[in-house]
Design a protein around this motif. Sequence first.
Motif, PDB file in Angstrom:
ATOM      1  N   GLY A  54      20.818  18.318  29.798  1.00  0.00           N
ATOM      2  CA  GLY A  54      20.026  19.500  29.509  1.00  0.00           C
ATOM      3  C   GLY A  54      20.850  20.616  28.893  1.00  0.00           C
ATOM      4  N   SER A  55      22.046  20.830  29.411  1.00  0.00           N
ATOM      5  CA  SER A  55      22.919  21.886  28.881  1.00  0.00           C
ATOM      6  C   SER A  55      23.349  21.584  27.454  1.00  0.00           C
TER       7      SER A  55
ATOM      8  N   ASP B  92      13.858  16.902  26.605  1.00  0.00           N
ATOM      9  CA  ASP B  92      12.945  15.775  26.419  1.00  0.00           C
ATOM     10  C   ASP B  92      13.242  14.979  25.151  1.00  0.00           C
ATOM     11  N   ASP B  93      14.078  15.534  24.274  1.00  0.00           N
ATOM     12  CA  ASP B  93      14.439  14.817  23.054  1.00  0.00           C
ATOM     13  C   ASP B  93      15.482  13.730  23.300  1.00  0.00           C
ATOM     14  N   ILE B  94      16.096  13.724  24.489  1.00  0.00           N
ATOM     15  CA  ILE B  94      17.219  12.832  24.775  1.00  0.00           C
ATOM     16  C   ILE B  94      16.792  11.744  25.757  1.00  0.00           C
ATOM     17  N   VAL B  95      17.044  10.494  25.399  1.00  0.00           N
ATOM     18  CA  VAL B  95      16.772   9.362  26.278  1.00  0.00           C
ATOM     19  C   VAL B  95      18.064   8.973  26.997  1.00  0.00           C
ATOM     20  N   LEU B  96      18.032   8.993  28.327  1.00  0.00           N
ATOM     21  CA  LEU B  96      19.169   8.547  29.124  1.00  0.00           C
ATOM     22  C   LEU B  96      18.997   7.067  29.430  1.00  0.00           C
ATOM     23  N   VAL B  97      19.925   6.254  28.941  1.00  0.00           N
ATOM     24  CA  VAL B  97      19.966   4.833  29.268  1.00  0.00           C
ATOM     25  C   VAL B  97      21.078   4.645  30.301  1.00  0.00           C
ATOM     26  N   VAL B  98      20.703   4.244  31.514  1.00  0.00           N
ATOM     27  CA  VAL B  98      21.702   4.036  32.556  1.00  0.00           C
ATOM     28  C   VAL B  98      22.240   2.611  32.429  1.00  0.00           C
ATOM     29  N   VAL B  99      23.533   2.504  32.185  1.00  0.00           N
ATOM     30  CA  VAL B  99      24.171   1.211  31.942  1.00  0.00           C
ATOM     31  C   VAL B  99      24.612   0.619  33.272  1.00  0.00           C
ATOM     32  N   THR B 100      23.992  -0.493  33.633  1.00  0.00           N
ATOM     33  CA  THR B 100      24.175  -1.067  34.979  1.00  0.00           C
ATOM     34  C   THR B 100      24.996  -2.348  34.971  1.00  0.00           C
ATOM     35  N   LYS B 101      25.742  -2.584  33.915  1.00  0.00           N
ATOM     36  CA  LYS B 101      26.545  -3.805  33.859  1.00  0.00           C
ATOM     37  C   LYS B 101      27.509  -3.847  35.044  1.00  0.00           C
ATOM     38  N   THR B 102      27.601  -5.008  35.646  1.00  0.00           N
ATOM     39  CA  THR B 102      28.407  -5.334  36.835  1.00  0.00           C
ATOM     40  C   THR B 102      27.819  -4.805  38.137  1.00  0.00           C
ATOM     41  N   TRP B 103      26.764  -4.009  38.082  1.00  0.00           N
ATOM     42  CA  TRP B 103      26.186  -3.457  39.300  1.00  0.00           C
ATOM     43  C   TRP B 103      24.983  -4.299  39.741  1.00  0.00           C
TER      44      TRP B 103
END
Length: 235
Positions: free
Chosen positions: A21-22, A32-43
């Motif tokens: 946001g900052s 809202d213009d930014i998509v956060l993709v949480v990378v879960t490799k190895t988890w």
Amino acid sequence: MADSRRDELELRLRTVQERIGSAAEASGRSRDDIVLVVVTKTWPTSDIRLLHGLGVRNIGENRHQDAEQKVAELADLSLCWHFIGQIQSNKAARIAAYADVVHSVDSVRVAERLGGGAEQDGRSIDCFVQVSLDTQAGRSGRGGVTDEQLDDVAGAVDDAPGLRLLGLMGVAPQQGDARSAYESLVRMSRRLTDHYPAATAISAGMSGDFPLAIRAGATHVRVGSAVLGERTALR
């Protein structure tokens, strides 16, 4: 144990969201213009279930075998699966069977095989063309097309059945200035949109530098350890 892990993820996720946001505000854009993709490799899938409960819907994986298994195990959840790793062309059709978004198309052959798999399965896949941001002689091993190859690969994605050209993806070089690398990526994006006006998305930035990527113009950030903690050893 599950409650403590949930609390940890919630705190980390909130911190990342605040930083997004900052950075968006600093660049005159909406969060809202930014998509956060949480990378879960190895988890484990248990972490993905906790993240889903915290509102995360975009999950990134970079190894086909792990991604395929996790998609099957989590079929009961509403998730958008992003494949972010390098793609061997002989696995592209199998990736097309489950990936909703592919960030790492870096050859005409991969585009054609992804498109063939998508068409066979009756699926539609959003695709980024991965470009190389390395300025040093030689390649980093991270993949990505050169500036000269971009038109051919973008055209192959645009022509392929079942694929939609979303934009460009880049990984900042390990040695060098991430800010200038992302600014270069944005310039390439502007050139791409001269030919493909709808392909405005930019996938850039990871845990160590995503605010820089957002300030440069990234629309998608791929964040792993900042949300999940230090990565476990690859299996």
